[in-house]
Design a protein around this motif. Structure first.
Motif, PDB file in Angstrom:
ATOM      1  N   ASP A   1       0.827  -1.213   0.000  1.00  0.00           N
ATOM      2  CA  ASP A   1       0.000   0.000   0.000  1.00  0.00           C
ATOM      3  C   ASP A   1       0.862   1.265   0.000  1.00  0.00           C
ATOM      4  OD1 ASP A   1      -2.367   1.403  -0.125  1.00  0.00           O
ATOM      5  OD2 ASP A   1      -2.728   1.372   2.042  1.00  0.00           O
ATOM      6  N   ALA A   2       1.900   1.263  -0.845  1.00  0.00           N
ATOM      7  CA  ALA A   2       2.776   2.434  -0.955  1.00  0.00           C
ATOM      8  C   ALA A   2       2.046   3.556  -1.673  1.00  0.00           C
ATOM      9  CB  ALA A   2       4.042   2.065  -1.711  1.00  0.00           C
ATOM     10  N   GLU A   3       2.265   4.790  -1.204  1.00  0.00           N
ATOM     11  CA  GLU A   3       1.581   5.939  -1.802  1.00  0.00           C
ATOM     12  C   GLU A   3       2.383   7.209  -1.571  1.00  0.00           C
ATOM     13  OE1 GLU A   3      -2.822   8.101  -1.679  1.00  0.00           O
ATOM     14  OE2 GLU A   3      -2.323   6.607  -0.166  1.00  0.00           O
ATOM     15  N   LEU A   4       2.318   8.105  -2.549  1.00  0.00           N
ATOM     16  CA  LEU A   4       2.852   9.452  -2.380  1.00  0.00           C
ATOM     17  C   LEU A   4       1.671  10.323  -1.954  1.00  0.00           C
ATOM     18  CD1 LEU A   4       5.113   9.809  -5.541  1.00  0.00           C
ATOM     19  CD2 LEU A   4       5.813   9.346  -3.195  1.00  0.00           C
ATOM     20  N   VAL A   5       1.695  10.784  -0.716  1.00  0.00           N
ATOM     21  CA  VAL A   5       0.596  11.568  -0.164  1.00  0.00           C
ATOM     22  C   VAL A   5       0.980  13.044  -0.228  1.00  0.00           C
ATOM     23  CG1 VAL A   5      -0.827  11.976   1.880  1.00  0.00           C
ATOM     24  CG2 VAL A   5      -0.011   9.668   1.373  1.00  0.00           C
ATOM     25  N   PRO A   6       0.223  13.863  -0.973  1.00  0.00           N
ATOM     26  CA  PRO A   6       0.594  15.282  -1.081  1.00  0.00           C
ATOM     27  C   PRO A   6       0.336  16.029   0.220  1.00  0.00           C
ATOM     28  CG  PRO A   6      -1.444  14.850  -2.264  1.00  0.00           C
ATOM     29  CD  PRO A   6      -0.946  13.530  -1.771  1.00  0.00           C
TER      30      PRO A   6
ATOM     31  N   ALA B   1       6.083   4.013  -5.775  1.00  0.00           N
ATOM     32  CA  ALA B   1       4.806   4.725  -5.714  1.00  0.00           C
ATOM     33  C   ALA B   1       4.831   5.814  -6.784  1.00  0.00           C
ATOM     34  CB  ALA B   1       4.589   5.346  -4.339  1.00  0.00           C
ATOM     35  N   ALA B   2       3.661   6.112  -7.324  1.00  0.00           N
ATOM     36  CA  ALA B   2       3.558   7.138  -8.374  1.00  0.00           C
ATOM     37  C   ALA B   2       2.387   8.056  -8.074  1.00  0.00           C
ATOM     38  CB  ALA B   2       3.380   6.487  -9.730  1.00  0.00           C
ATOM     39  N   TYR B   3       2.470   9.276  -8.591  1.00  0.00           N
ATOM     40  CA  TYR B   3       1.413  10.266  -8.411  1.00  0.00           C
ATOM     41  C   TYR B   3       1.256  11.033  -9.720  1.00  0.00           C
ATOM     42  CZ  TYR B   3      -1.246  14.125  -6.389  1.00  0.00           C
ATOM     43  OH  TYR B   3      -2.225  15.056  -6.103  1.00  0.00           O
ATOM     44  N   PRO B   4       0.041  11.073 -10.281  1.00  0.00           N
ATOM     45  CA  PRO B   4      -0.153  11.817 -11.530  1.00  0.00           C
ATOM     46  C   PRO B   4      -0.369  13.305 -11.246  1.00  0.00           C
ATOM     47  CG  PRO B   4      -2.165  10.690 -10.936  1.00  0.00           C
ATOM     48  CD  PRO B   4      -1.140  10.310  -9.908  1.00  0.00           C
ATOM     49  N   MET B   5       0.339  14.150 -11.973  1.00  0.00           N
ATOM     50  CA  MET B   5       0.160  15.604 -11.866  1.00  0.00           C
ATOM     51  C   MET B   5      -0.562  16.101 -13.107  1.00  0.00           C
ATOM     52  SD  MET B   5       3.761  17.076 -10.399  1.00  0.00           S
ATOM     53  CE  MET B   5       3.220  18.751 -10.413  1.00  0.00           C
ATOM     54  N   THR B   6      -1.506  16.996 -12.909  1.00  0.00           N
ATOM     55  CA  THR B   6      -2.216  17.590 -14.033  1.00  0.00           C
ATOM     56  C   THR B   6      -1.394  18.747 -14.593  1.00  0.00           C
ATOM     57  OG1 THR B   6      -3.391  19.160 -12.627  1.00  0.00           O
ATOM     58  CG2 THR B   6      -4.441  16.998 -12.998  1.00  0.00           C
TER      59      THR B   6
END
Length: 155
Positions: free
Chosen positions: A86-91, A127-132
């Motif tokens: 459950d890895a996550e990049l949390v802003p 972990a990955a995070y999509p940026m708009t």
């Protein structure tokens, strides 16, 4: 004979200008450079919910890859044992950049039973995070924070 020679000259001049575009800020591949390691900063509030996942021990790498709709932030961490999930990049700051800096916590859930003696590849989590595009327009630096270090990528 003059027309093909003139066309060849114009094409040569146009193509020679492409090398400056390759290294300019207009090229999306140059928006963010490589990451560099820093000491772990103090962290702010991320959201109104309580998250019981632990910060990763250290952030091993950070890359920002352009996509058709913005960019993808990708971070890797080397964990002490296999089984982390459950890895996550949390802003932080509810996902709004402060002074052009967008900061993330790299968190993961600990395994119920650690698996000792596994390979480094088995202990690596991603972990990955999509940026708009809107987030990219207001962001000049991205920081991913772990427990002992952080990595920063800037334009």
């Amino acid at each position: 004979m003059k027309t093909p020679l003139a066309a060849l000259l114009v094409i040569t001049l146009a193509v020679s200008g492409c090398s400056s575009v390759r290294q300019s800020r207009m090229n999306p591949m140059n928006w963010f450079g490589g990451s560099r390691q820093e000491a772990a900063p103090t962290l702010g509030q991320t959201s109104d919910t309580i998250d019981n996942r632990a910060l990763v021990a250290s952030v091993a790498s950070l890359s920002i890859e352009p996509t058709s709709s913005g960019a993808l932030i990708r971070a890797e961490a080397l964990m002490p044992s296999a089984g982390w999930w459950d890895a996550e990049l949390v802003p932080e700051n509810f996902g709004r950049p402060e002074g052009g800096v967008l900061t993330f916590r790299f968190v993961a859930a600990a395994p119920r039973e650690p698996v000792p003696g596994t390979s480094e590849r088995a202990r690596t989590i991603v972990a990955a995070y999509p940026m708009t595009q809107a987030q990219l327009d207001t962001t000049s630096q991205v920081v991913v924070t772990g427990e002992t270090n952080s990595r920063r990528a800037s334009r």
